[in-house]
Design an enzyme around this catalytic site. Structure first.
Site, PDB file in Angstrom:
ATOM      1  N   ASP A   1       0.853  -1.183   0.000  1.00  0.00           N
ATOM      2  CA  ASP A   1       0.000   0.000   0.000  1.00  0.00           C
ATOM      3  C   ASP A   1       0.893   1.239   0.000  1.00  0.00           C
ATOM      4  OD1 ASP A   1      -2.765   1.144   0.217  1.00  0.00           O
ATOM      5  OD2 ASP A   1      -1.897   2.046   2.000  1.00  0.00           O
TER       6      ASP A   1
ATOM      7  N   HIS B   1      -5.264   6.810   7.571  1.00  0.00           N
ATOM      8  CA  HIS B   1      -4.679   5.837   6.648  1.00  0.00           C
ATOM      9  C   HIS B   1      -3.168   5.833   6.817  1.00  0.00           C
ATOM     10  CE1 HIS B   1      -8.107   4.983   3.748  1.00  0.00           C
ATOM     11  NE2 HIS B   1      -8.621   5.819   4.626  1.00  0.00           N
TER      12      HIS B   1
END
Length: 243
Positions: A8, A153
């Protein structure tokens, strides 16, 4: 050996074409469906501020990144880590687009020349749950993956959550695989047991007690949740009840 990397990124904005840059990379390694702890987590000085909307999502400030290395300085380390792996990403075109943009700016070849293959879990989820929300948070809720620590995040945390989500999405796929390794012949001096005709044995039938039945039902409920109510075993229960 099956080596998978869950990957990610976090970026300064949504468009590499418009000049946004990669500022965080998180990778989690899994070998034969077991996490190894051999993870890779890097921050990068992008040389530009994050868009306010992006900053609200990841909270990574320009001040924090000021003393971090440039992406180009870490390419060799990243390349070696990802070499030959099956890379698993949620919404792969976004992350791969930013990685390839950084590699292009550094005059290096695209990421496809390094990795083995790519699995996009967003594509998987859309096929399994058509018409439903399939963001990483939505999948965590649907599959019972604990994401309570995710207030912002972060590339490494999101990669760890993605690994849990992937295991749940693919639960049962490995169970029916049989080894294709040849069976070795007995070595000299080894004791070889004679074949036994099992048809001569009458095996006792042991009924499950109440506690065991409850444990069985709890497992079925978990499978129901992860499969969207498509647990095959339930159909056998219905047949048993009707007969």
């Amino acid at each position: 050996m099956s080596r998978q990397i869950f990957l990610d990124t976090e970026t300064t904005g949504l468009s590499a074409i418009d000049g946004d840059r990669l500022i965080e990379l998180g990778c989690v390694e899994m070998v034969n469906r077991k996490l190894t702890g051999n993870n890779l987590h890097l921050y990068f000085n992008a040389g530009r501020d994050s868009h306010p909307d992006a900053l609200r999502v990841h909270g990574i400030t320009t001040e924090f990144l000021k003393d971090k290395p440039r992406f180009a300085d870490k390419i060799d380390e990243i390349w070696e880590y990802l070499q030959g792996a099956e890379v698993i990403i949620h919404n792969a075109p976004f992350d791969l687009g930013f990685l390839n943009n950084e590699l292009k700016l550094a005059k290096r070849p695209p990421i496809k020349q390094c990795i083995g293959s790519v699995i996009d879990t967003l594509v998987m989820a859309k096929e399994m749950y058509p018409g439903k929300r399939n963001s990483l948070d939505s999948l965590c809720d649907r599959l019972g993956v604990d994401n309570s620590n995710r207030t912002l995040h972060g590339a490494l945390l999101d990669s760890e959550l993605l690994a849990d989500v992937y295991i749940n999405l693919t639960r049962g796929q490995e169970a029916l695989l049989m080894s294709d390794e040849p069976v070795d012949a007995p070595t000299a001096g080894a004791i070889v047991m004679p074949l036994v005709d099992l048809s001569t044995f009458k095996l006792p039938v042991l009924r499950a007690n109440e506690q065991e039945q409850q444990a069985h039902d709890d497992v079925l409920k978990q499978l129901d949740k992860s499969s969207g109510g498509k647990t095959t075993w339930r159909s056998f229960e219905n047949v048993s009840a009707e007969s």
